[in-house]
Write an enzyme that holds these catalytic residues in place. Sequence first.
Site, PDB file in Angstrom:
ATOM      1  N   HIS A 135      27.338  92.052  23.771  1.00  0.00           N
ATOM      2  CA  HIS A 135      26.819  91.313  24.635  1.00  0.00           C
ATOM      3  C   HIS A 135      25.575  91.549  25.397  1.00  0.00           C
ATOM      4  O   HIS A 135      25.146  91.042  26.558  1.00  0.00           O
ATOM      5  CB  HIS A 135      27.711  91.087  25.672  1.00  0.00           C
ATOM      6  CG  HIS A 135      29.141  90.335  25.077  1.00  0.00           C
ATOM      7  ND1 HIS A 135      29.268  88.946  25.368  1.00  0.00           N
ATOM      8  CD2 HIS A 135      30.294  90.827  24.879  1.00  0.00           C
ATOM      9  CE1 HIS A 135      30.361  88.692  24.685  1.00  0.00           C
ATOM     10  NE2 HIS A 135      31.121  89.653  24.213  1.00  0.00           N
ATOM     11  N   LYS A 147      24.256  83.382  39.627  1.00  0.00           N
ATOM     12  CA  LYS A 147      24.319  84.298  38.384  1.00  0.00           C
ATOM     13  C   LYS A 147      24.342  85.756  39.245  1.00  0.00           C
ATOM     14  O   LYS A 147      24.020  86.013  40.139  1.00  0.00           O
ATOM     15  CB  LYS A 147      23.332  84.381  37.299  1.00  0.00           C
ATOM     16  CG  LYS A 147      21.977  84.486  37.882  1.00  0.00           C
ATOM     17  CD  LYS A 147      20.969  84.237  36.775  1.00  0.00           C
ATOM     18  CE  LYS A 147      20.754  82.784  36.206  1.00  0.00           C
ATOM     19  NZ  LYS A 147      21.426  82.484  34.938  1.00  0.00           N
ATOM     20  N   ARG A 148      24.888  86.908  38.375  1.00  0.00           N
ATOM     21  CA  ARG A 148      24.899  88.103  38.936  1.00  0.00           C
ATOM     22  C   ARG A 148      23.331  88.479  39.401  1.00  0.00           C
ATOM     23  O   ARG A 148      22.521  88.120  38.686  1.00  0.00           O
ATOM     24  CB  ARG A 148      25.256  89.390  37.796  1.00  0.00           C
ATOM     25  CG  ARG A 148      26.828  89.170  37.428  1.00  0.00           C
ATOM     26  CD  ARG A 148      27.583  89.638  38.814  1.00  0.00           C
ATOM     27  NE  ARG A 148      27.221  90.948  39.223  1.00  0.00           N
ATOM     28  CZ  ARG A 148      28.088  91.922  38.982  1.00  0.00           C
ATOM     29  NH1 ARG A 148      29.148  91.809  38.146  1.00  0.00           N
ATOM     30  NH2 ARG A 148      27.744  92.947  39.435  1.00  0.00           N
ATOM     31  N   LYS A 167      17.255  89.500  35.364  1.00  0.00           N
ATOM     32  CA  LYS A 167      17.344  87.914  35.561  1.00  0.00           C
ATOM     33  C   LYS A 167      16.303  87.491  36.691  1.00  0.00           C
ATOM     34  O   LYS A 167      16.125  86.107  36.701  1.00  0.00           O
ATOM     35  CB  LYS A 167      18.577  87.641  36.259  1.00  0.00           C
ATOM     36  CG  LYS A 167      19.842  87.995  35.372  1.00  0.00           C
ATOM     37  CD  LYS A 167      21.255  87.772  35.743  1.00  0.00           C
ATOM     38  CE  LYS A 167      22.319  88.166  34.713  1.00  0.00           C
ATOM     39  NZ  LYS A 167      22.942  87.600  33.701  1.00  0.00           N
ATOM     40  N   THR A 173      25.091  81.654  30.019  1.00  0.00           N
ATOM     41  CA  THR A 173      26.099  80.537  29.788  1.00  0.00           C
ATOM     42  C   THR A 173      25.899  79.420  30.972  1.00  0.00           C
ATOM     43  O   THR A 173      26.338  78.505  30.568  1.00  0.00           O
ATOM     44  CB  THR A 173      27.595  81.093  29.611  1.00  0.00           C
ATOM     45  OG1 THR A 173      27.905  82.197  30.444  1.00  0.00           O
ATOM     46  CG2 THR A 173      27.963  81.416  28.091  1.00  0.00           C
ATOM     47  N   LYS A 188      25.894  75.345  31.324  1.00  0.00           N
ATOM     48  CA  LYS A 188      26.913  74.622  32.238  1.00  0.00           C
ATOM     49  C   LYS A 188      26.133  73.469  33.082  1.00  0.00           C
ATOM     50  O   LYS A 188      26.551  72.294  33.210  1.00  0.00           O
ATOM     51  CB  LYS A 188      27.705  75.433  33.299  1.00  0.00           C
ATOM     52  CG  LYS A 188      28.689  76.274  32.716  1.00  0.00           C
ATOM     53  CD  LYS A 188      29.009  77.601  33.384  1.00  0.00           C
ATOM     54  CE  LYS A 188      30.081  78.553  32.638  1.00  0.00           C
ATOM     55  NZ  LYS A 188      29.873  80.028  33.090  1.00  0.00           N
TER      56      LYS A 188
HETATM   57  C1  26W Z   1      28.300  98.872  32.740  1.00  0.00           C
HETATM   58  C2  26W Z   1      29.344  98.497  31.794  1.00  0.00           C
HETATM   59  C3  26W Z   1      29.289  97.105  31.612  1.00  0.00           C
HETATM   60  C4  26W Z   1      28.079  96.867  30.582  1.00  0.00           C
HETATM   61  C5  26W Z   1      27.779  95.541  30.251  1.00  0.00           C
HETATM   62  C6  26W Z   1      29.996  96.096  31.749  1.00  0.00           C
HETATM   63  C7  26W Z   1      29.900  94.834  31.530  1.00  0.00           C
HETATM   64  C8  26W Z   1      28.752  94.550  30.615  1.00  0.00           C
HETATM   65  C9  26W Z   1      28.629  93.177  29.770  1.00  0.00           C
HETATM   66  C10 26W Z   1      28.250  92.908  28.491  1.00  0.00           C
HETATM   67  C11 26W Z   1      27.219  92.486  30.599  1.00  0.00           C
HETATM   68  C12 26W Z   1      27.868  90.993  30.295  1.00  0.00           C
HETATM   69  O1  26W Z   1      28.452  90.133  30.826  1.00  0.00           O
HETATM   70  N1  26W Z   1      26.984  90.420  29.402  1.00  0.00           N
HETATM   71  C13 26W Z   1      26.660  89.065  29.364  1.00  0.00           C
HETATM   72  O2  26W Z   1      27.521  88.596  28.282  1.00  0.00           O
HETATM   73  C14 26W Z   1      27.257  86.942  28.205  1.00  0.00           C
HETATM   74  C15 26W Z   1      28.522  86.485  27.441  1.00  0.00           C
HETATM   75  O3  26W Z   1      27.979  86.977  26.162  1.00  0.00           O
HETATM   76  C16 26W Z   1      25.869  86.646  28.097  1.00  0.00           C
HETATM   77  O4  26W Z   1      25.765  85.170  28.132  1.00  0.00           O
HETATM   78  C17 26W Z   1      25.190  87.244  28.964  1.00  0.00           C
HETATM   79  O5  26W Z   1      23.567  86.974  28.544  1.00  0.00           O
HETATM   80  C18 26W Z   1      25.103  88.721  29.005  1.00  0.00           C
HETATM   81  O6  26W Z   1      24.372  89.255  29.997  1.00  0.00           O
END
Ligand code: 26W
Length: 812
Positions: free
Chosen positions: A357, A545-546, A551, A653, A657
């Site tokens: 992701h 968003k975050r 971003k 995503t 929406k």
């Molecule tokens: C620090 C540990 C960590 C690293 C990455 C925790 C969580 C993550 C996630 C992978 C971050 C995340 O939410 N990524 C997002 O995933 C969405 C679903 O696929 C995408 O639409 C976003 O672009 C992506 O940033």
Amino acid sequence: MLKVDKETFKKDYEEKFIEIHGKDLSDGTDYNKYEALASLTRDYVVKMWISTNKNYNFTGEKQVYYFSMEFLLGRLLGNALLNLGIRDVCKEALSDFNIDLNKLEALEQDQGLGNGGLGRLAACFLDSMASLNIPGHGCGIRYKYGFFEQKIINGMQIETQDDWLKNNNVWEIKKPDKAQIVKFGGQVNTISENGNLKFVHTGYEAVLAVPYDVPIIGYENNIVNNLRLWSAEPLYDEFDFSSFSRGEYLKALEYKNSVEAISQVLYPDDSVYEGKRLRLKQQYFFVSAGIQSIIRHFKVYGKAPLNDLDEKIAIHINDTHPTLAIPELMRILMDEEGYGWDEAWRITTNTMSYTNHTILSEALEKWPIDMFKKLLPRIYMIIEEINRRFCEELWNKYIGQWDKISKMAIIADGYVKMAHLAIVGSHSVNGVAKLHTEILKKQEMKDFYYFYPNKFNNKTNGITHRRWLIKANPQLTTLIKDTIGDSFIKHPTDMEAFERYASDKEVQQRLHEIKISNKKRFAEYLKEKQDISINPDSLFDVQVKRIHAYKRQILNCLRIMELYRKLIENPNLDIVPKTFIFAGKAAPGYHLAKKTIELINAVANKINNDPRVNEKIKVVFVENYKVSVAELIVPAADLSEQISTTTKEASGTSNMKFMMNGAVTIATLDGANIEIRDEVGDDNIIIFGLTEREVLDYYHKGGYSAWDMVNRDYRIKQVTEDTINGFYCSDKERFRAIYENLVTYNDEFFVLKDFDSYLKAQERADNLYKNFPKWQSMCAVNIAHSGIFSSDRTIQEYATGIWGSGYLYKNL
Ligand code: 26W
């Protein structure tokens, strides 16, 4: 589909109310009424839940398990009623009692066990699997505290704990009889028994993993799948503290606390990976419990020998967080079920699949060997062997190329690299949008792609249209039904027929009225929560968003600052009145992200209190963004800001929406924005900014100078200086970090480089918005083409292309 008529519902509801509260409905508080409704709904669900399960056991159909550290479900009641097909009946029945269903639904706490996109995607996927009759279940952690609550005090983010379980959660059922034991630490001794090696694990700390099951209800199909969330408990429920000597008592307490810490809280960071031991513990905890319970269930009901596991079970790992599922399955197959390495490996790799992701290197998980070995000695041994065999294969192919081999190794430089383990141990690796998958193949995972070309594939993300359209935007849903019928509910791409109405005057007028009504609904929420008034007749320009540098909320903020300067200079400037809406949480340790929130609030404070511009622009930061807030904001947006640095947003995503709710997107050609553009065409989206090629060239060849940008463009000079010259805040140092990052440190996200192009794009947006028929037709085209971004499409692709499960697959 559940059959309940209004009168039966009323009777059931009153009875349920009396049963759980011991008083009459007329004497109940609103919350009492919510509890009774949720509890009655659960009763309706439970019967289908049991029968779905029995049916799966009976048919022996392939089961999918979606392993994820995060499930961001939001509220459950409204969607449960919708999917059961009884929301209208319920609404009418309650109104006979003078109860407003929407009001009761709003009393439910969000189930916020996720950070953002990844967690919400998992929730949309569960909804789609159940709705498509796919036997697919979630496996995760029942965090006692979810994602923190955000308060804005003096313009700054303050975090408080999300005590979401304080009022008791009606949606979960604790299953103590299905508990598993998970072992940490200790030693592993290797002994030889009849010529076979045996691994004996001693001196470990045992933790009891207790499952709580949450029903996942399919849309009008009588299917209820399962989300199993694990909670950590000490193995001995009750200590007999009185019989303990002082020393043992403290030791017992220590044990209890260290066990409970495991499922205590969700890590609130999705940007920078930190090698925290507790997080590794969380990962192994739920993965081990999950795999053990799958195997236990399979051995009883599986209708196949264990070596056919891969034909009957698919396990999906959502990012690298659950990667330990791979060595854990190996451990069980070898140490507990007696399989040899090769057969265990065949079963394991055929069962596992993995989604990536993010390409942000700082987010890639790797664990220090020492910590890993101590915490999970047997799992470490297995990973060592996986690595040894993998490196041997590499060696055979790339003779003498040590650099390449050590770059690809699973264990190297003192770390266990989780993405490498996930790729080697899975039969499928996918990205979440076309561009993202291409970048994985060509750049980030290039070596692996050449080694395993057939493993790599793309599955562009999606969102459930049941929550994000039907539930969140009932008026728009009615309009679509009135024009093209209701087939789109089961077949979202049927919405394409709505494009025929894009230039229809009456439809355009209705689209406009619906938007205004959704804007009013959100305005009321904002007034109530934050005592801020906004004008529903202004253009709602939204970025939610975050908060993260890539971003580029800063880019958005800087152009508002530029517009403000322009308006002060020329108060008669002819612009569309606008409300700039921001929302999102910053990771508590992410300094720059927190400063970004502060800057937005400082800009809001100045602009909103300046009578010269008040009629034209307003800036709001909505507190505590979460799923239920998104459900109010998304249908109210006119303009959707998707402005990440090209190549950085894996998919996104919220972009989907917004388009589904008839907002126009202003975007860089990043993530799924590209596919949105391909669907709606260049005339129905506003694109700007650096291309993939240009960004990659800057990264590889250098040549970007933020200073040049400042010196060449007086507007850039002005807005960057405005962050440190006291214009927004008397403390000139307050936003210095932002300035330094953009200018002195040559910002790696090219905010200033894209500034001019962004401003021009905003001007185009303005002109389009002023042209009512053109704008409404753009909204309609966006809605019409949003069906492909339903997670139903995504899940069908996973089912047929990766899992080999579900109706479609069976009928291929
Ligand atoms: C620090 C540990 C960590 C690293 C990455 C925790 C969580 C993550 C996630 C992978 C971050 C995340 O939410 N990524 C997002 O995933 C969405 C679903 O696929 C995408 O639409 C976003 O672009 C992506 O940033």
